[in-house]
Design a protein around this motif. Structure first.
Motif, PDB file in Angstrom:
ATOM      1  N   HIS A  22       0.840  -1.208   0.000  1.00 30.44           N
ATOM      2  CA  HIS A  22       0.000   0.000   0.000  1.00 30.44           C
ATOM      3  C   HIS A  22       0.878   1.263   0.000  1.00 30.44           C
ATOM      4  O   HIS A  22       0.622   2.210  -0.746  1.00 30.44           O
ATOM      5  N   HIS A  51       3.198   7.827   4.687  1.00 31.16           N
ATOM      6  CA  HIS A  51       1.946   8.325   5.300  1.00 31.16           C
ATOM      7  C   HIS A  51       1.359   7.354   6.330  1.00 31.16           C
ATOM      8  O   HIS A  51       0.686   7.778   7.259  1.00 31.16           O
ATOM      9  N   ASP A  52       1.643   6.047   6.174  1.00 34.70           N
ATOM     10  CA  ASP A  52       1.115   5.073   7.137  1.00 34.70           C
ATOM     11  C   ASP A  52       2.239   4.451   7.975  1.00 34.70           C
ATOM     12  O   ASP A  52       2.110   3.313   8.444  1.00 34.70           O
ATOM     13  N   ASP A 108      -5.519   7.808  -1.282  1.00 32.02           N
ATOM     14  CA  ASP A 108      -5.150   6.816  -0.259  1.00 32.02           C
ATOM     15  C   ASP A 108      -6.156   5.663  -0.231  1.00 32.02           C
ATOM     16  O   ASP A 108      -5.816   4.502  -0.475  1.00 32.02           O
TER      17      ASP A 108
HETATM   18 FE   LIG Z   1      -2.962   4.688   3.663  1.00 43.02          FE
END
Ligand SMILES: [Fe+2]
Ligand SMILES: [Fe+2]
Length: 189
Positions: A22, A51-52, A108
Motif C-alpha cells: 500500500h 503516510h502510514d 489513499d
Molecule cells: Fe494509507
C-alpha cells in the motif's frame, strides 16, 4: 528527507507485506500526480511512502500522531508532517490544504479499491484494468467494505476533479510502474 532515508525508516516500522505494498502504491500515485502538478516528485513520493508509517505498530487513535513524533525526532521538515497528519483529517483535525495534501487524501483509500479489484481478476494484473471496473466496485459497498468511500468523494471534490479522472490517473501511474510494484500478474508483456 531522501527516498533512501524514507525507505529505511519505513522498514524499521513496517514489515506487513500488504502495508508495504500500500505504501509503495501510494508513493507511485503521488509521484505521478506531482508531475501533473509540476511539483517535486520526491517530496510527493516520500510523503506517500511514509503516510502510514505508524499504522502497523500504532493503529487506531495514535495513527498519524506517532508518525509525527517519529519524523520530528528525525528532524524531518514540517511540510511532510502536516501532509501526513491531514490524510486522516477527521481524526487528527488537521485538514488538507495544499494540492499534495488533497491528492494524498483522495487517492489513499481509492488505491485500496484498485488493489482489491486487481486481486479478484483472473489476470491478477493492473495492466488490463479499466476505470469502469473500479467505478463499479466503488459503487458496490459490499466490495472492499473497509474502504471509506466518503473520504474518496470528499478528497476528489477538494481536488476539483471527478471519480473517472482520478481513477484513470491512478491506473496510469500503476500501469507505468506495474513491474516494479509486482502488479503485472500473468499478462505477457
Ligand atoms: Fe494509507
Ligand atoms: Fe492512514
Amino acid at each position: 528527507m531522501s527516498r533512501d532515508q524514507a525507505w529505511s525508516l519505513l522498514q524499521k516500522y513496517v514489515d506487513d507485506p500488504s502495508l508495504l505494498e500500500h505504501s509503495l502504491v501510494v508513493e507511485t500515485i503521488m509521484r505521478y500526480y506531482a508531475r501533473l502538478n509540476n511539483e517535486d516528485p520526491d517530496v510527493w513520493g516520500v510523503t506517500g511512502l511514509l503516510h502510514d508509517l505508524d499504522w502497523q505498530k500504532f493503529p487506531e487513535k495514535q495513527h498519524c500522531f506517532k508518525t509525527a513524533e517519529i519524523l520530528r525526532a528525525h528532524s524531518v521538515d514540517e511540510l511532510y508532517i502536516h501532509a501526513i497528519m491531514s490524510h486522516d483529517c477527521h481524526c487528527t483535525g488537521v485538514f488538507p490544504k495544499t494540492p499534495l495534501e488533497k491528492t494524498l487524501y483522495a487517492i489513499d483509500e481509492l488505491s485500496g479499491i484498485i488493489l482489491a479489484d486487481i486481486r479478484i481478476r483472473p489476470s491478477q494484473s493492473v495492466l488490463d484494468l479499466k476505470a469502469k471496473s473500479v467505478k463499479k466496485k466503488f459503487k458496490s459497498p459490499s466490495f472492499a467494505r473497509g474502504v471509506d468511500r466518503n473520504a474518496i468523494t470528499e478528497g476528489i471534490a477538494w481536488l476539483d476533479s471527478d471519480l473517472t479522472t482520478t481513477i484513470n490517473h491512478c491506473l496510469t501511474a500503476l500501469q507505468e510502474n506495474a513491474a516494479a510494484l509486482g502488479l503485472v500478474g500473468n499478462i505477457d508483456q
